[in-house]
Design an enzyme around this catalytic site. Structure first.
Site, mmCIF file in Angstrom:
data_model
loop_
_atom_site.group_PDB
_atom_site.id
_atom_site.type_symbol
_atom_site.label_atom_id
_atom_site.label_comp_id
_atom_site.label_asym_id
_atom_site.label_seq_id
_atom_site.Cartn_x
_atom_site.Cartn_y
_atom_site.Cartn_z
ATOM 1 N N HIS A 82 -3.107 85.110 -104.092
ATOM 2 C CA HIS A 82 -4.492 84.810 -104.558
ATOM 3 C C HIS A 82 -4.830 86.281 -105.112
ATOM 4 C CE1 HIS A 82 -8.616 83.413 -104.932
ATOM 5 N NE2 HIS A 82 -8.924 84.578 -104.312
ATOM 6 N N ASP A 161 -17.455 75.577 -97.719
ATOM 7 C CA ASP A 161 -17.371 76.948 -98.557
ATOM 8 C C ASP A 161 -18.109 76.408 -99.939
ATOM 9 O OD1 ASP A 161 -16.584 79.300 -99.502
ATOM 10 O OD2 ASP A 161 -15.553 78.247 -100.717
ATOM 11 N N ARG A 168 -25.240 80.670 -101.683
ATOM 12 C CA ARG A 168 -25.193 82.300 -101.875
ATOM 13 C C ARG A 168 -25.643 82.894 -103.257
ATOM 14 N NH1 ARG A 168 -19.296 82.900 -100.219
ATOM 15 N NH2 ARG A 168 -19.855 85.303 -100.665
ATOM 16 N N LYS A 187 -10.089 79.172 -98.099
ATOM 17 C CA LYS A 187 -9.486 77.957 -99.402
ATOM 18 C C LYS A 187 -7.882 78.097 -99.212
ATOM 19 C CE LYS A 187 -12.503 79.935 -102.230
ATOM 20 N NZ LYS A 187 -13.693 79.922 -102.818
HETATM 21 N N1 URA Z 1 -14.497 84.097 -104.497
HETATM 22 C C1 URA Z 1 -14.781 83.487 -103.732
HETATM 23 O O1 URA Z 1 -13.879 82.411 -103.686
HETATM 24 N N2 URA Z 1 -15.735 83.504 -102.770
HETATM 25 C C2 URA Z 1 -16.725 84.309 -102.649
HETATM 26 O O2 URA Z 1 -17.295 84.351 -101.788
HETATM 27 C C3 URA Z 1 -16.570 85.297 -103.743
HETATM 28 C C4 URA Z 1 -15.480 85.233 -104.607
#
Ligand code: URA
Ligand code: CA
Length: 435
Positions: A82, A161, A168, A187
């Site tokens: 990632h 998420d 957020r 994820k």
């Molecule tokens: N990328 C993500 O997947 N989550 C975050 O909180 C910030 C960047």
């Protein structure tokens, strides 16, 4: 249990229990806990932080909030990679076939680009015919046969998420290390990875602008991996200039093919060898990074790496002839060179500005629904510490739908800062963090 008590506890700097975190995430996913309470909690976390235990509990609760991909039908250790996002970050296109050519299965779900950063799925779609959607059975079958498949996210992974990230984004609570770390790791874990290699970018084109902040994020993610039982390694790499020379979908596919043939830019090649070596070690294919690197270098030299890319493209319905004839990839109607108005050595590049410019040319999305111009983007002819004469070409802009006017040319020029000597040294890799 009441959400108000959980917010209160966190606001006062106390540590939450696993039950409390699970109660909160389950309730929030089912819309039983309202956005305003979740926002208050996120702000409390922003100021008070979370322990490694709390962060791991949060990650696990988010993983369990939705579907989890079962990759057990694929033989071997599945190592995922990632990147926290950069400009012209072509690594997955190179790494996936490179690592697969060494025998480590790559069963990858990738995303699309948003804002100034690109996404692997958009890049792959610039290959004529390439299918980014496969059924679970097709996906597993491809990986078992060719060791590689890369698809867009189809399953409903980590809905908690998704909801929390959206909140957020509008409550000024994105920049919290435990919230970012749990968001990313949830994820990857839900996508079925046994082990994870993280490319944490740092610099003016990255999410985290300083090596210190990037290291903090990297350590938080490695700690989550350790607690949840997925071996995780984080490489902190430079994003103070675009990686390689190409920014934009088809341009990056061309660059990836060249790199797999051993003719890629030095920085992109080196980063792929570093990340790939970590993946081979985690995947049990090599005992040391040095051995892993030799395997990968041999794979490039022998042609095995680019052959795996060809099979990968063909396996997902794409035209494999792009490997020998990259001109089969989409190309732009408008192409203009940007020349330098001064002589000197390039001292600094505004990477995020170039990412945004590539997006404006059509390579990226302003909003989730924007349409991509696969041929659009920027070729970097000069990078940091390169000497430039007055009138010399520093970049080339490509677009099909945006006429490249003088404003865009000037915007590109402004992203380059010159000096007499350039910089002492530029690091590509700052640190590698193991658990
Ligand atoms: N990328 C993500 O997947 N989550 C975050 O909180 C910030 C960047
Ligand atoms: Ca690139």
């Amino acid at each position: 249990m009441r959400m108000v008590d959980i917010i209160h506890k966190k606001r006062n700097g106390k540590t939450l229990t696993e039950d409390e975190i699970r109660f909160m995430i389950e309730g929030f996913t089912r819309d039983e806990i309202p956005d305003y309470q979740m926002s208050a909690w996120a702000m409390a976390v922003y100021f008070r932080g979370m322990t490694d235990e709390e962060t791991a509990y949060l990650t696990r609760a988010m993983v369990e909030s939705g579907d989890q991909v079962d990759l057990s039908a694929i033989e071997g250790i599945k190592v995922d990679k990632h990147s926290t996002g950069g400009v012209g970050d072509t690594t997955t296109l190179v790494l996936a076939p490179l690592v697969a050519s060494a025998g480590v299965p790559v069963a990858k779900m990738s995303g699309r680009g948003l804002g100034h950063t690109g996404g692997t799925i958009d890049k792959l779609e610039s290959i004529p015919g390439f299918q980014v959607e496969l059924s679970q059975n097709q996906f597993v079958d491809r990986v078992n046969r060719h060791k590689i498949a890369v698809v867009g996210q189809s399953a409903d992974l980590t809905p908690a998420d998704k909801k929390l990230y959206a909140l957020r984004d509008v409550t000024a609570t994105v920049e919290s290390i435990p919230l970012i770390a749990s968001s990313i790791m949830s994820k990857k874990i839900a996508a079925g990875a046994d082990a994870i290699v993280l490319d944490v970018k740092t610099g003016n084109g990255a999410f985290m602008k300083t090596p210190e902040k990037s290291e903090e994020l990297a350590r938080a993610m490695v700690a989550i991996g350790k607690k949840i039982g997925r071996k995780t390694v984080a490489v902190i790499s430079d994003m103070n200039q675009p990686l390689g020379r190409a920014i934009g979908n088809a341009l990056e596919v061309k660059e990836a093919i060249a790199t797999l043939k051993g003719r890629g830019p030095a920085d992109l090649t080196e980063l792929c060898l570093i990340l790939g070596a970590q993946m081979l070690v985690l995947g049990g294919r090599a005992d040391s990074e040095a051995e892993a690197r030799r395997i990968l270098e041999n794979s490039i030299q022998s042609g095995k790496a680019v052959e795996t890319f060809r099979q990968f493209v063909q396996g997902q319905g794409g035209n494999p002839d792009v490997v020998d004839n990259p001109e089969l990839l989409p190309s732009a109607r408008y192409i203009r060179e940007v020349t330098s108005e001064q002589a000197g050595v390039i001292q600094q590049i505004d990477t995020e500005a170039l990412g945004t410019l590539a997006m404006k040319l059509g390579a990226g999305r302003e909003t989730r629904d924007s349409k991509i111009d696969q041929a659009a983007g920027i070729e970097m002819c000069k990078k940091i510490n390169d000497r430039v004469n007055k009138g010399e070409t520093i970049a080339i802009l490509h677009s099909n739908y945006v006429e490249i006017n003088d404003n865009l040319i000037n915007e590109t020029r402004t992203a380059f800062r010159f000096s007499e000597q350039g910089r002492k040294e530029i690091e590509l890799i700052y640190k590698i963090i193991h658990d």
